[in-house]
Design an enzyme around this catalytic site. Structure first.
Site, PDB file in Angstrom:
ATOM      1  N   ASP A  32      -4.316   4.647  -3.220  1.00  0.00           N
ATOM      2  CA  ASP A  32      -5.728   4.490  -3.585  1.00  0.00           C
ATOM      3  C   ASP A  32      -6.587   3.857  -2.494  1.00  0.00           C
ATOM      4  OD1 ASP A  32      -4.612   1.995  -3.713  1.00  0.00           O
ATOM      5  OD2 ASP A  32      -5.198   1.571  -5.782  1.00  0.00           O
ATOM      6  N   ASP A  33      -5.992   3.576  -1.325  1.00  0.00           N
ATOM      7  CA  ASP A  33      -6.772   3.015  -0.218  1.00  0.00           C
ATOM      8  C   ASP A  33      -6.775   3.937   0.993  1.00  0.00           C
ATOM      9  OD1 ASP A  33      -4.121   2.732   0.443  1.00  0.00           O
ATOM     10  OD2 ASP A  33      -4.318   0.705   1.264  1.00  0.00           O
ATOM     11  N   ASP A  49       9.822   2.481   0.918  1.00  0.00           N
ATOM     12  CA  ASP A  49       9.541   3.177   2.182  1.00  0.00           C
ATOM     13  C   ASP A  49      10.575   2.829   3.256  1.00  0.00           C
ATOM     14  OD1 ASP A  49       8.569   0.602   2.095  1.00  0.00           O
ATOM     15  OD2 ASP A  49       6.708   1.029   3.149  1.00  0.00           O
ATOM     16  N   SER A  92       1.292  -6.184   0.780  1.00  0.00           N
ATOM     17  CA  SER A  92       1.756  -6.527   2.128  1.00  0.00           C
ATOM     18  C   SER A  92       0.887  -7.583   2.782  1.00  0.00           C
ATOM     19  CB  SER A  92       1.786  -5.273   3.006  1.00  0.00           C
ATOM     20  OG  SER A  92       0.473  -4.758   3.168  1.00  0.00           O
TER      21      SER A  92
END
Length: 513
Positions: A277-278, A356, A387
């Site tokens: 969403d960023d 990830d 993060s």
């Protein structure tokens, strides 16, 4: 039906020949109109009219009679010519209708296959397709596209005209937006909808975690332009005491697992492009993934396509070469395509956190690579997150977003297939001038034109060179960011540079992490 129409054409031709034969026999054998001694002439001139065809003593003028017969034959031939044209016209019409019927039958089969299999038609050979999905799992977007294909056929039948071509159904590539509590998801969705060429071929699925009401209202404001799904499990996850500060990473991994199962198992898609969403996307974001889908399907040594270049800062990329694409052994993420077959492999062992970095481990990667661009097709604008802005201020905020539309679907991208790519790659890298980093920095001691190669042999030498040249120096499972066969490719002061291991490289050393 075809045999019946062929028989009608042959009968028409036979009647035409027979009619002309009988006509000639009749014309040559009959007496002239207005016989001698009848005292009655033909209209409009009666017997005086026919007297023009007689000679002296009541004899018939042979030359006049021949001319008259020739004129009548010519009239009859013109009539028969028109009849023949009508026969030809009907034959062409029958053939056209027959061709349309064949095409409609074939296309109906294609539509039926799409309902059951949802196939794609890429220009390259594909890997074996997954088992067919049951009919009831077809997404609404596929049903809409099927309706469009059927409508085309109905229009053709009504107009009775043969189209130049009937487009084959294309694979649906959904975009999964992973969302939580950022109302700025609006920026992501606005760009996706702005650049999306087809809602049917590129449905947008927004999966929301966190239960944030204001973010949910923003997503809901898009109505049927997006599909809004919500993660049902919002509970905290029990973790080890030392991992309490990483609770967010556990929830993200849980959300990814649930959302990807929704895309592949509930919505029954064969592939997906995942963004968060960023992320803001480039104008050719959809073109990029559409073109690379068949490459990903065709090459078993690939396991993803990414829109992201970890070393994509403005000074490190060539803005005039937006079409450049590369293979990379480093999983980039940040806008990436995944196939259902790959998800079937990963899903049973999906991690509880740090998904990830887990993807970058040798056990998951299995020596497979991803495709990445020279200039990123995504850009992150979210500094704050789980993060805590790691790398954002130093690297991510400077990543260049592509603004030039590249028609990738019109290009031959088969050079990205491993066999072709590796042969050219090794020649290009190790055929360049080997230089010292001091020569690059000073610029005076360079011999020959670019590109140049700087060689590293240890973990420490790599990190020192990377820092001095401005590229990211961290390694995951021994793989440098953007690296392929250990080589990192970038621009330095406008010159192409390869930061490379010695020739004869064989594998990554996981102890370098």
């Amino acid at each position: 039906m075809v045999r019946k129409k062929g028989s009608l054409i042959l009968c028409g031709a036979f009647l035409f020949v027979a009619w002309n034969a009988l006509l000639l026999l009749y014309l040559w054998g009959r007496p002239p109109i207005g016989r001698l001694g009848e005292g009655v002439g033909a209209e409009p001139g009666g017997k005086d009219e026919w007297a023009l065809g007689r000679g002296k003593g009541g004899r018939v003028n042979l030359a006049a009679e021949v001319i008259r017969l020739a004129e009548e034959v010519e009239i009859q031939l013109e009539t028969q010519k028109e009849l023949l044209k009508q026969i030809e016209s009907h034959r062409a019409s029958w053939a056209r209708q027959n061709d349309v019927g064949k095409r409609e039958t074939e296309d109906a089969k294609e539509v039926q296959q799409e309902v059951v299999h949802q196939p794609s038609t890429p220009p390259l050979p594909l890997k074996e397709n997954p088992p067919p999905e049951p009919v009831h799992t077809v997404s609404s977007h596929t049903a809409v596209h099927m309706h469009q294909v059927i409508s085309i056929k109905e229009d053709v039948a009504q107009s009775n005209e043969l189209p130049t071509s009937v487009a084959n159904p294309e694979v649906v590539i959904p975009v999964l937006v992973i969302a939580c509590d950022r109302v700025t998801v609006k920026r992501s969705l606005d760009r996706l909808i702005q650049y999306r060429p087809s809602p049917a071929l590129y449905p947008i699925i927004v999966s929301q975690d966190c239960g944030h009401a204001e973010t949910a209202r923003v997503i809901g404001s898009y109505g049927d332009q997006v599909t809004h799904i919500k993660q049902p499990d919002l509970s905290d996850i029990r973790v080890r005491p030392e991992h309490r500060k990483f609770q967010g990473y556990y929830k993200i991994a849980r959300h990814y697992h649930w959302a990807l199962n929704q895309v592949f198992n509930t919505f029954s898609h064969s592939t997906v492009v995942i963004v968060e969403d960023d992320l803001e996307v480039a104008p050719d974001f959809f073109e990029y993934f559409r073109a690379l889908y068949p490459i990903l399907r065709a090459d078993p040594t690939l396991w993803c396509v990414s829109a992201w270049n970890d070393n994509g800062r403005d000074a490190l990329v060539d803005p005039s070469r937006a079409e450049l694409l590369y293979r990379t052994d480093f999983f980039p993420g940040l806008g990436w395509m995944l196939l259902k077959e790959m998800w079937n492999e990963l899903e049973p062992k999906w991690p509880s956190a740090f998904w990830d970095d887990w993807m970058r481990q040798p056990e998951q990667r299995k020596d497979r690579s991803c495709i990445r661009p020279e200039i990123s097709r995504t850009m992150t604008f979210g500094r704050k997150g789980v993060s805590l802005g790691q790398f954002f201020d130093q690297y991510l905020r400077y990543i260049k977003l592509n603004t030039k539309f590249v028609p990738f679907t019109k290009q031959d991208l088969s050079y990205l297939l491993k066999e072709k790519y590796d042969e050219n790659f090794i020649k290009e890298i190790y055929g360049t001038h080997l230089v010292r980093i001091e020569d690059l920095q000073q610029g005076g001691g360079l011999k020959g034109p670019a590109p140049y190669r700087v060689q590293y042999s240890t973990r420490d030498s790599f990190k020192v060179f990377a820092r001095n040249l401005g590229v990211m120096d961290d390694l995951k499972s021994g793989v440098p960011r953007t690296g392929y066969r250990g080589v990192v490719n970038f621009l330095y002061r406008g010159q192409r540079v390869f930061l490379a291991p010695p020739e004869g490289w064989t594998k990554y050393d996981v102890s370098w992490s």
